[in-house]
Design a protein around this motif. Structure first.
Motif, PDB file in Angstrom:
ATOM      1  N   UNK A  87     110.210   0.135  67.102  1.00 58.68           N
ATOM      2  CA  UNK A  87     110.255   1.187  68.105  1.00 58.68           C
ATOM      3  C   UNK A  87     111.087   1.042  69.226  1.00 58.68           C
ATOM      4  N   UNK A  88     110.626   0.101  69.864  1.00 60.26           N
ATOM      5  CA  UNK A  88     111.189  -0.205  71.435  1.00 60.26           C
ATOM      6  C   UNK A  88     112.540  -1.030  71.434  1.00 60.26           C
ATOM      7  N   UNK A  89     112.995  -1.700  70.391  1.00 59.48           N
ATOM      8  CA  UNK A  89     114.224  -2.436  70.268  1.00 59.48           C
ATOM      9  C   UNK A  89     115.316  -1.537  70.297  1.00 59.48           C
ATOM     10  N   UNK A  90     115.300  -0.479  69.515  1.00 56.20           N
ATOM     11  CA  UNK A  90     116.535   0.467  69.241  1.00 56.20           C
ATOM     12  C   UNK A  90     116.532   1.417  70.343  1.00 56.20           C
ATOM     13  N   UNK A  91     115.135   1.746  71.040  1.00 59.67           N
ATOM     14  CA  UNK A  91     115.201   2.824  72.140  1.00 59.67           C
ATOM     15  C   UNK A  91     115.611   2.357  73.590  1.00 59.67           C
ATOM     16  N   UNK A  92     115.115   1.086  73.580  1.00 60.97           N
ATOM     17  CA  UNK A  92     115.648   0.475  75.081  1.00 60.97           C
ATOM     18  C   UNK A  92     117.028  -0.133  74.767  1.00 60.97           C
ATOM     19  N   UNK A  93     117.319  -0.406  73.586  1.00 64.28           N
ATOM     20  CA  UNK A  93     118.823  -0.930  73.338  1.00 64.28           C
ATOM     21  C   UNK A  93     119.735   0.227  73.620  1.00 64.28           C
ATOM     22  N   UNK A  94     119.417   1.376  73.478  1.00 67.83           N
ATOM     23  CA  UNK A  94     120.166   2.688  73.419  1.00 67.83           C
ATOM     24  C   UNK A  94     120.188   3.076  74.961  1.00 67.83           C
ATOM     25  N   UNK A  95     118.930   3.294  75.611  1.00 67.27           N
ATOM     26  CA  UNK A  95     118.753   3.678  76.952  1.00 67.27           C
ATOM     27  C   UNK A  95     118.454   5.298  77.471  1.00 67.27           C
ATOM     28  N   UNK A  96     118.972   5.832  76.536  1.00 66.76           N
ATOM     29  CA  UNK A  96     119.000   7.211  76.753  1.00 66.76           C
ATOM     30  C   UNK A  96     118.533   8.321  75.927  1.00 66.76           C
ATOM     31  N   UNK A  97     117.552   7.769  75.114  1.00 66.78           N
ATOM     32  CA  UNK A  97     117.266   8.241  73.702  1.00 66.78           C
ATOM     33  C   UNK A  97     116.584   9.831  74.151  1.00 66.78           C
ATOM     34  N   UNK A  98     116.839  10.677  73.607  1.00 69.22           N
ATOM     35  CA  UNK A  98     116.045  11.957  73.627  1.00 69.22           C
ATOM     36  C   UNK A  98     115.420  12.580  72.423  1.00 69.22           C
ATOM     37  N   UNK A  99     115.981  12.139  71.361  1.00 68.27           N
ATOM     38  CA  UNK A  99     115.523  12.635  70.003  1.00 68.27           C
ATOM     39  C   UNK A  99     115.493  11.592  69.040  1.00 68.27           C
ATOM     40  N   UNK A 100     114.316  11.497  68.241  1.00 73.34           N
ATOM     41  CA  UNK A 100     113.774  10.245  67.443  1.00 73.34           C
ATOM     42  C   UNK A 100     113.603  11.037  66.061  1.00 73.34           C
ATOM     43  N   UNK A 101     113.770  10.316  64.948  1.00 70.59           N
ATOM     44  CA  UNK A 101     113.562  10.906  63.591  1.00 70.59           C
ATOM     45  C   UNK A 101     112.988   9.485  63.281  1.00 70.59           C
ATOM     46  N   UNK A 102     111.665   9.751  62.762  1.00 73.59           N
ATOM     47  CA  UNK A 102     110.843   8.702  61.774  1.00 73.59           C
ATOM     48  C   UNK A 102     110.682   9.236  60.392  1.00 73.59           C
ATOM     49  N   UNK A 103     111.106   8.441  59.576  1.00 69.88           N
ATOM     50  CA  UNK A 103     110.860   8.850  58.065  1.00 69.88           C
ATOM     51  C   UNK A 103     109.757   7.804  57.707  1.00 69.88           C
ATOM     52  N   UNK A 104     108.963   8.357  57.089  1.00 67.60           N
ATOM     53  CA  UNK A 104     107.821   7.988  56.613  1.00 67.60           C
ATOM     54  C   UNK A 104     106.559   7.620  57.845  1.00 67.60           C
ATOM     55  N   UNK A 105     105.994   6.422  57.891  1.00 64.69           N
ATOM     56  CA  UNK A 105     105.057   6.490  59.227  1.00 64.69           C
ATOM     57  C   UNK A 105     103.897   7.070  59.426  1.00 64.69           C
ATOM     58  N   UNK A 106     103.132   7.415  58.102  1.00 61.08           N
ATOM     59  CA  UNK A 106     102.246   8.376  58.137  1.00 61.08           C
ATOM     60  C   UNK A 106     100.948   7.984  58.690  1.00 61.08           C
ATOM     61  N   UNK A 107     100.888   6.524  59.036  1.00 67.85           N
ATOM     62  CA  UNK A 107      99.751   5.987  59.739  1.00 67.85           C
ATOM     63  C   UNK A 107      99.860   6.338  61.073  1.00 67.85           C
ATOM     64  N   UNK A 108     100.836   6.681  61.823  1.00 63.32           N
ATOM     65  CA  UNK A 108     100.991   7.174  63.343  1.00 63.32           C
ATOM     66  C   UNK A 108     101.407   5.885  64.193  1.00 63.32           C
ATOM     67  N   UNK A 109     101.426   4.782  63.785  1.00 63.20           N
ATOM     68  CA  UNK A 109     101.651   3.659  64.502  1.00 63.20           C
ATOM     69  C   UNK A 109     102.929   3.736  65.291  1.00 63.20           C
ATOM     70  N   UNK A 110     104.106   4.358  64.330  1.00 68.63           N
ATOM     71  CA  UNK A 110     105.395   4.406  64.916  1.00 68.63           C
ATOM     72  C   UNK A 110     105.302   5.434  65.878  1.00 68.63           C
ATOM     73  N   UNK A 111     104.795   6.485  65.632  1.00 63.05           N
ATOM     74  CA  UNK A 111     104.815   7.524  66.487  1.00 63.05           C
ATOM     75  C   UNK A 111     104.033   7.353  67.829  1.00 63.05           C
ATOM     76  N   UNK A 112     103.162   6.532  67.753  1.00 60.28           N
ATOM     77  CA  UNK A 112     102.475   6.205  68.826  1.00 60.28           C
ATOM     78  C   UNK A 112     103.424   5.457  69.982  1.00 60.28           C
ATOM     79  N   UNK A 113     103.999   4.740  69.416  1.00 59.96           N
ATOM     80  CA  UNK A 113     104.975   3.704  70.360  1.00 59.96           C
ATOM     81  C   UNK A 113     105.990   4.646  70.727  1.00 59.96           C
TER      82      UNK A 113
END
Length: 284
Positions: free
Chosen positions: A66-92
Motif C-alpha cells: 500500500x504505502x510504497x505506491x501511494x507515497x511514491x505517487x504523492x497525490x493519490x485521490x482514488x485507489x482500486x483494490x482487486x481482491x483483499x477480502x480480509x480487509x488488511x489492504x483496505x485498512x492501510x
C-alpha cells in the motif's frame, strides 16, 4: 493429538505450522479452508495448506503493497483494490487522509463476512469507512468493463492457481493499465522469486509492454518461506521509484502514518534488488 498444517506449495519443499486450536474448517471445491491458532503467528488462515494471512505478520505485506505506491505517487485521490477480502489492504489505504475514494472488488462476499467475524484485527474497522465502495464481482471482469479510472491499482491476489490465475494474465494487466490515470501506479504481489521466478518474469514481461517503467521491490514476510517477496511496480512516470527519502519522509509525516515495517528508508531500499532477482527482470 497436536495437528500440523502443512504447506506444499513449492516442489521439493514443505513447511508446517502447529495448530493449537482449529477455529473453522470447511471444503472449498476440492480445497480445504482452515483457520487456526498458532503460538507464534496468532490466527492463521490457510487454503489447501497454503498460508493466506496471519495476525502476526500481515502488517508487512499490507504496509508495503500500500504505502510504497501511494507515497511514491504523492497525490493519490482514488485507489482500486482487486481482491483483499480480509480487509488488511483496505485498512492501510484508508489511513491516507488524501484518499477520497477506495473501490474494492472482491469476488466472494463470504470472504469479507468471514474475515470480519474471525479476523477482525486485520481490517480493524476499515469496512466502515465512508470512502469505501465495496463491489462484489470478478476482479478481472470489473477491470475490463468499468469506466472508472484510478491513481493507484493494488492487486492483492492469491497465487496464480485456481480463481487467482486470471489476475496474472497479459489481458488483465492491459485492462488495468487502461484504468490508470496519467502518472498512476499498478502494483501486484508476485510471490517469492527464489522459488517462483517464472511468476515474476511473466508479470515483468507484460509490464514491459505496457509501462514506460517497470520493476519490482521486495519485503520479507516470515510466513512466506523461501526468501523475500516481490511486488510488481508499473508506471509511466519513471521518477516514482526514485523519490528522495526526504520527500517520502515529508509525505509520510503529512499523512499522519505510523507503521511497523514501512519507513521511507525501507521504501527506497526495497527497490535495490539482489542479483538473482535482477536476472529474472532481465529475462523478461
Amino acid at each position: 493429538m497436536t495437528e500440523w498444517v502443512t504447506e506444499a506449495l513449492h516442489d521439493g519443499l514443505r513447511s508446517s505450522f502447529r495448530a493449537d486450536r482449529v477455529l473453522y474448517r470447511r471444503p472449498v471445491g476440492q480445497q480445504d479452508l482452515v483457520l487456526y491458532e498458532n503460538p507464534k503467528f496468532g490466527r492463521m488462515l490457510a487454503l489447501d495448506g497454503v498460508t493466506q494471512v496471519t495476525e502476526a505478520d500481515e502488517f508487512i505485506y499490507h504496509e508495503m503493497l500500500t504505502h510504497v505506491p501511494l507515497l511514491a505517487h504523492g497525490e493519490v485521490r482514488s485507489v482500486l483494490i482487486v481482491g483483499g477480502g480480509d480487509g488488511g489492504m483496505l485498512r492501510e489505504v484508508v489511513r491516507h487522509r488524501s484518499v477520497e475514494r477506495v473501490t474494492m472488488v472482491e469476488i466472494d462476499e463470504g470472504v469479507v463476512t468471514f474475515s470480519q467475524e474471525y479476523l477482525p484485527k486485520v481490517s480493524d474497522g476499515a469496512f466502515d469507512d465512508p470512502r469505501l465502495d465495496l463491489v462484489i464481482a470478478d476482479g478481472a471482469e470489473f477491470v475490463r468493463d468499468t469506466e472508472r479510472t484510478f491513481d493507484v491499482i493494488i492487486v492483492d491476489s492469491t497465487d496464480p492457481v485456481g480463481p487467482g490465475e486470471v489476475l496474472f494474465t497479459d489481458h488483465f494487466y492491459g485492462h488495468a493499465r487502461r484504468r490508470l490515470n496519467p502518472g498512476g501506479v499498478l502494483v501486484t504481489q508476485n510471490g517469492v522469486p527464489f522459488l517462483q521466478g517464472a511468476e515474476l518474469t511473466g508479470t515483468m514481461r507484460a509490464f514491459g509492454q505496457l509501462f514506460a517503467d517497470r520493476t519490482c521491490y521486495l519485503a520479507t514476510v516470515p510466513t512466506y518461506v523461501g526468501g523475500p517477496m516481490a511486488f510488481g511496480f508499473g508506471t509511466d512516470d519513471k521518477s516514482l521509484r526514485r523519490v528522495a527519502v526526504e520527500t517520502l519522509a515529508d509525505r509520510y509525516r503529512k499523512a499522519g502514518l505510523s507503521t511497523r515495517y514501512y519507513t521511507p528508508e525501507v521504501h527506497r531500499a526495497a527497490f535495490a534488488l539482489p542479483g538473482y532477482v535482477q536476472e529474472l527482470l532481465d529475462a523478461a
